[in-house]
Design a protein around this motif. Structure first.
Motif, PDB file in Angstrom:
ATOM      1  N   THR A 176       0.835  -1.204   0.000  1.00 40.20           N
ATOM      2  CA  THR A 176       0.000   0.000   0.000  1.00 40.20           C
ATOM      3  C   THR A 176       0.871   1.255   0.000  1.00 40.20           C
ATOM      4  O   THR A 176       0.539   2.257  -0.647  1.00 40.20           O
ATOM      5  CB  THR A 176      -0.960  -0.018   1.207  1.00 40.20           C
ATOM      6  OG1 THR A 176      -1.789  -1.166   1.088  1.00 40.20           O
ATOM      7  CG2 THR A 176      -1.836   1.212   1.248  1.00 40.20           C
ATOM      8  N   THR A 177       1.999   1.184   0.707  1.00 34.52           N
ATOM      9  CA  THR A 177       2.937   2.310   0.675  1.00 34.52           C
ATOM     10  C   THR A 177       3.350   2.603  -0.762  1.00 34.52           C
ATOM     11  O   THR A 177       3.424   3.766  -1.174  1.00 34.52           O
ATOM     12  CB  THR A 177       4.186   1.976   1.517  1.00 34.52           C
ATOM     13  OG1 THR A 177       3.751   1.552   2.805  1.00 34.52           O
ATOM     14  CG2 THR A 177       5.083   3.178   1.657  1.00 34.52           C
ATOM     15  N   THR A 178       3.603   1.547  -1.535  1.00 37.56           N
ATOM     16  CA  THR A 178       3.988   1.738  -2.932  1.00 37.56           C
ATOM     17  C   THR A 178       2.886   2.440  -3.711  1.00 37.56           C
ATOM     18  O   THR A 178       3.147   3.405  -4.434  1.00 37.56           O
ATOM     19  CB  THR A 178       4.302   0.368  -3.578  1.00 37.56           C
ATOM     20  OG1 THR A 178       5.240  -0.308  -2.753  1.00 37.56           O
ATOM     21  CG2 THR A 178       4.869   0.533  -4.974  1.00 37.56           C
ATOM     22  N   VAL A 179       1.643   1.970  -3.528  1.00 38.85           N
ATOM     23  CA  VAL A 179       0.519   2.611  -4.238  1.00 38.85           C
ATOM     24  C   VAL A 179       0.382   4.070  -3.811  1.00 38.85           C
ATOM     25  O   VAL A 179       0.148   4.953  -4.642  1.00 38.85           O
ATOM     26  CB  VAL A 179      -0.798   1.840  -3.986  1.00 38.85           C
ATOM     27  CG1 VAL A 179      -1.997   2.652  -4.451  1.00 38.85           C
ATOM     28  CG2 VAL A 179      -0.764   0.527  -4.720  1.00 38.85           C
ATOM     29  N   ASN A 180       0.552   4.310  -2.520  1.00 34.41           N
ATOM     30  CA  ASN A 180       0.439   5.687  -2.041  1.00 34.41           C
ATOM     31  C   ASN A 180       1.524   6.590  -2.623  1.00 34.41           C
ATOM     32  O   ASN A 180       1.291   7.778  -2.824  1.00 34.41           O
ATOM     33  CB  ASN A 180       0.492   5.729  -0.514  1.00 34.41           C
ATOM     34  CG  ASN A 180      -0.846   5.367   0.102  1.00 34.41           C
ATOM     35  OD1 ASN A 180      -1.877   5.443  -0.574  1.00 34.41           O
ATOM     36  ND2 ASN A 180      -0.842   4.965   1.349  1.00 34.41           N
ATOM     37  N   MET A 181       2.683   6.021  -2.900  1.00 34.38           N
ATOM     38  CA  MET A 181       3.732   6.830  -3.540  1.00 34.38           C
ATOM     39  C   MET A 181       3.381   7.081  -5.008  1.00 34.38           C
ATOM     40  O   MET A 181       3.585   8.175  -5.522  1.00 34.38           O
ATOM     41  CB  MET A 181       5.088   6.155  -3.411  1.00 34.38           C
ATOM     42  CG  MET A 181       5.688   6.336  -2.028  1.00 34.38           C
ATOM     43  SD  MET A 181       7.363   5.753  -1.927  1.00 34.38           S
ATOM     44  CE  MET A 181       7.139   4.001  -1.894  1.00 34.38           C
ATOM     45  N   ILE A 182       2.842   6.065  -5.662  1.00 33.54           N
ATOM     46  CA  ILE A 182       2.459   6.239  -7.072  1.00 33.54           C
ATOM     47  C   ILE A 182       1.395   7.318  -7.199  1.00 33.54           C
ATOM     48  O   ILE A 182       1.448   8.168  -8.084  1.00 33.54           O
ATOM     49  CB  ILE A 182       1.954   4.900  -7.664  1.00 33.54           C
ATOM     50  CG1 ILE A 182       3.071   3.868  -7.686  1.00 33.54           C
ATOM     51  CG2 ILE A 182       1.405   5.119  -9.074  1.00 33.54           C
ATOM     52  CD1 ILE A 182       2.599   2.457  -7.994  1.00 33.54           C
ATOM     53  N   THR A 183       0.433   7.309  -6.267  1.00 28.99           N
ATOM     54  CA  THR A 183      -0.659   8.282  -6.371  1.00 28.99           C
ATOM     55  C   THR A 183      -0.326   9.615  -5.700  1.00 28.99           C
ATOM     56  O   THR A 183      -1.177  10.499  -5.637  1.00 28.99           O
ATOM     57  CB  THR A 183      -1.952   7.732  -5.740  1.00 28.99           C
ATOM     58  OG1 THR A 183      -1.658   7.280  -4.426  1.00 28.99           O
ATOM     59  CG2 THR A 183      -2.521   6.606  -6.557  1.00 28.99           C
TER      60      THR A 183
END
Lengths: 268, 339
Positions: free
Chosen positions: A48-55
């Motif tokens: 989820t951290t990765t997705v939050n960085m992407i967004t």
């Protein structure tokens, strides 16, 4: 063949540190066009951290993120969303005081053009715009099969329906890439199947999909390519078949049992 | 459905005509003033509703906004000899300035920090007005405010100003109603509900918050401007923190987020002191009790009595429903939800 496809989402050496904790550690991957890309791994692996960085919810500590060869580091969340990246959330984030229709219409807010000052005087134009927005929302609801729920308040719907509404809201933004954070979590098998069918249909119609998921049934059947994270680092990457037989993935995530089941399934 | 709408419009039109006729027929200045004061408060509460009611950003600086709206125009009339009619556009401009100048830095803050900033703003405005005596008149304030002159039509009696206020108020109520029930009202509410999700939809939340705040400031400044004409004098003791709290109360009383609610709340809380006059020194006690009862039993305000969905959530009905439910389901264990 695979090399010819254009890159949709590319992460280069992304690291995220929260004070002392390294949530994501030097992760790179390249998601190609026309794929359903899955990111899997145990809880706390940094998905989820990765997705939050992407967004753009928070910036990576180091590393670069590219969307269609355009660096999106430092862009704000809404700017990234406007590039055509839609998302759903792991824990539902709906507008609970509103109906399904209204939730979807907010998703389409950006396609309306009339500004606030203009709105106060342009009666006809703003009415036309509202009708257009409503029609688009109705189309999406029909696509998802939730048109009967239009007037219902979202907070009174079942969890499964709420997930569909959230997906609908993401669709309303007209995304070219859709990030789904654990879409199947908490769904009963029939709902899960319905959700997977919708996602596959969207993929066939031209949307690229980035998926975080725990449910192996969903991941292995849907995705075209998988990256596995563990403790913030990438431990494997490959097609579902390769991942299923990767010893490190089995050790960290799938468990020995899974290999037996998978092997049995292959024999059948 | 359409018929019901027509009836509503007819009723509203009748109300509008009635309000215009009332100050012309009723020569009692006290009644006229009460109506005019109510209309001013309606305008201000409608504004507050955008930022606090819909967008959910607690604004406790209404008094400061009102003061700037009132003073800016009147000082220009007194110092520069500006035409009185121009105080209205000046108030609107002031609202825009406040919206951006205060909104831009402070709306990055959340919750109590935002409330504190707005209180700070309001107090700074009040202190500057009090202490910059050469310019603002200090504690004596601005005296002898001339009558509003509408291109030769002088509103030199309370009833004339009141009639004009009815018209202005009707226009603003209509505008507010349209905004609340549009894509803007919808996204304002969405910000209150779930800010991350709004951003994920590609919507510029910071920009929208500033828009909501600017709307609040414009309505507040227009209200302040008319307040000046109504009182015929301005001084800093009128614009204390009490006033800001009072406007919040009006909003809560009527129904947070709703235009009819704002109108009802402003009217009720403005006129309540007049109806409770017989209670004399017990007034504040009784007023306090009424407020508390509303907060507990009707948190969505008076208007929630007429909204089916909200009614089910309102404290009093919840308690009644729970009672009923308990009797019905006695002995049946409560089933846990999916989540």
């Amino acid at each position: 063949m695979a090399e010819e496809r254009k890159s949709v989402l590319r992460l280069e050496n992304i690291t995220k540190k929260f004070q002392g904790l390294t949530a994501v550690d030097d992760v790179s991957f390249d998601m190609k066009e026309r794929s359903i890309y899955a990111l899997i791994g145990p809880n706390g692996a940094g998905k989820t951290t990765t997705v939050n960085m992407i967004t753009g919810v928070f910036p990576p500590t180091t590393g670069k993120i590219y969307y269609r060869d355009r660096c999106i580091n430092g862009m704000k969340t809404f700017e990234i969303a406007r590039l055509g990246i839609g998302r759903t959330f792991q824990n539902l984030k709906l507008f609970n005081s509103m109906s399904v229709l209204e939730n979807l219409m907010i998703g389409g807010h950006e396609m309306t053009k009339i500004g606030l000052v203009n709105f106060c005087f342009n009666f006809g134009g703003s009415k036309k715009e509202e009708i257009l927005l409503r029609e688009r929302a109705e189309e999406v609801m029909e696509y998802l099969g939730i048109q009967d729920l239009a007037k219902r308040n979202v907070k009174n719907l079942s969890y499964g329906r709420q997930k569909i509404v959230e997906l609908g809201r993401a669709m309303m933004t007209g995304p070219k890439l859709l990030l789904l954070d654990e879409p199947a979590a908490g769904l009963i098998p029939s709902e899960r199947k319905e959700f997977v069918d919708i996602v596959l249909r969207m993929f066939e119609e031209g949307m690229d999909i980035f998926l975080i998921e725990h449910n192996m049934d969903v991941v292995m059947n849907v995705s075209t390519y998988i990256t596995v994270l563990n403790f913030g680092s990438r431990i494997a990457e490959g097609t579902p078949k390769e991942i299923q037989s990767d010893p490190e993935v089995i050790k960290a995530y799938l468990g020995d049992k899974y290999q037996e089941i998978a092997a049995k399934e292959r024999r059948d | 459905m359409k018929e019901k709408k027509n009836v509503k419009i007819a009723l509203l039109a009748a109300l509008f005509v009635g309000l215009i006729v009332f100050p012309i027929v009723d020569k009692n200045t006290y009644h006229q003033l009460a109506l005019a004061q109510t209309l001013v408060n309606v305008i201000i509460v409608l504004g507050l509703n955008f930022i606090t009611g819909l967008t959910g950003q607690m604004n406790l600086g209404t008094a400061g906004i009102m003061a700037l709206g009132a003073y800016s125009g009147q000082l220009m009339v007194q110092k520069l000899g500006m035409a009185t009619i121009l105080t209205i556009p000046v108030a609107i401009l002031m609202g825009v300035i406040i919206g951006y100048a205060l909104g831009y830095p402070s709306l990055r803050l959340k919750g109590v920090y935002l409330s504190l900033t707005t209180i700070g703003f309001s107090e700074i405005v009040r202190l500057v007005i009090t202490n910059w005596a050469d310019f603002t008149g200090g504690t004596t304030g601005v005296q002898n405010i001339p009558a509003l002159n509408l291109f030769g039509l002088k509103l030199d009696a309370t009833w004339k100003l009141t009639v004009f206020l009815v018209i202005i108020c009707a226009v603003l109520v209509f505008t507010a109603y349209r905004i609340v029930n549009s894509k803007y009202g919808r996204v304002f509410k969405a910000i209150r509900d779930n800010i991350e999700a709004v951003e994920a939809c590609g919507i510029d939340v910071a920009g929208l918050k500033i828009k909501a705040f600017t709307l609040a400031a414009i309505f507040g400044c227009i209200g302040g401007c008319f307040y000046g004409f109504l009182m015929t004098y301005l001084n800093p003791t009128q614009f204390t923190q009490d006033l800001s709290a009072n406007y919040l109360l009006m909003m809560m009383f009527g129904g947070i987020g709703s235009v009819p609610g704002s109108v009802i709340g402003a009217t009720a809380v403005t006129l309540l002191p007049e109806f409770l006059r017989f209670t004399k020194e017990y007034y504040w006690l009784i007023f306090g009790i009424i407020t508390l009862l509303f907060a507990i039993f009707l948190p969505y305000g008076f208007i929630s009595l007429f909204q089916k969905e909200k009614r089910e959530e309102a404290g009093i009905f919840k308690i009644l429903n729970d009672r009923k439910g308990k009797r019905k389901n006695a002995g049946v264990p409560k089933s846990g939800g999916m989540r």
